[in-house]
Motif scaffolding. Sequence first.
Motif: not given
Length: 315
Positions: A230-235, A263-267, A270-273
């Motif tokens: 459901d479009g959720l990623t946990v860092l 953290m910046r790369e992951m976020l 997430i935004r782009q995908s």
Amino acid sequence: MATAPAARSDVKYFLWFSDIHFDPYYATNDAFRASYNTKAVCNSSSIPSIGSIGCDSPEALVDSALEYAAEIAASPSFIILSGDSIRHGIDMLYASRNQEGSESRNDNEVEMAANHTDAMKKAGDIINYLVAVFDKAFPEVELIISLGNNDVVPDYYLQLQGETSNVGNVSMTPEDSGMLSVIYNALIDDGRESSGYIQAGQQSRGQSLLSAEDSSTYLKGGYYSRALTDGLTVLSMNTVLYSSFFGPEPSNADDPGEQFDWMREMLTNIRQSGNKQAIIVGHIPPVVGSFRHTQLWQEKYINVYFEIIREFDDV
């Protein structure tokens, strides 16, 4: 009394546990007792098996809590275990002094235990077994774990990959990643017998919590991510690195373990995908603590963290 969440198809939930401080030595001579509670008795076989005030959590208490959680919340989407999973003072099992963690010592008292490698291994064994306890209560549920200051040996003291430093009389190599390597190996255990655990024959969980793909970030700084449904990623962040008590001073003091870059790369990904939502979890929050009423993070890391949060507030 708590009741089960309403059975609605459009509502999902997760469980969040923290500061369990599981002590498999409860009711033995090696049990931990809080130094400020002089009346607490934790090392007697006659104390209640479910736990006692001033002591860390015995297995019976953890089992009971998880059994009840499974009754009222049987199908969580995932579970977060956000640090301090194991007992206080694990390093003191191998030391001559009964003193908890580096936060209660001055800068000249980092000699700690006589043999840190044994204490590190014991911490890994206890985390491994605690994960197995969770797996028994919630066998099909994703468990996401973060490091707490009491999960590392010594307390708040963590060598990062690529840096060589001495802890007590033990010189740790970058190749081993010190404590992070111990915990990583414990969390990728896929059913092997936990050889160092205090009860012979106890089995570790039947599936791995971490994978080989997690090694690049976990061995570097103790952090990783999980993309859920459901479009959720946990860092899962290692906020011990930002603690006011953290040591030794890392060579990359601006970004220990390169976690902020990650953290910046992951976020950004997430935004782009189109994977629109992220939950950030960790043990030590960037706030003034309720116990000592002092800032829990170093100020320079607070500023960077909230800059990133503001930049990615849409995810």
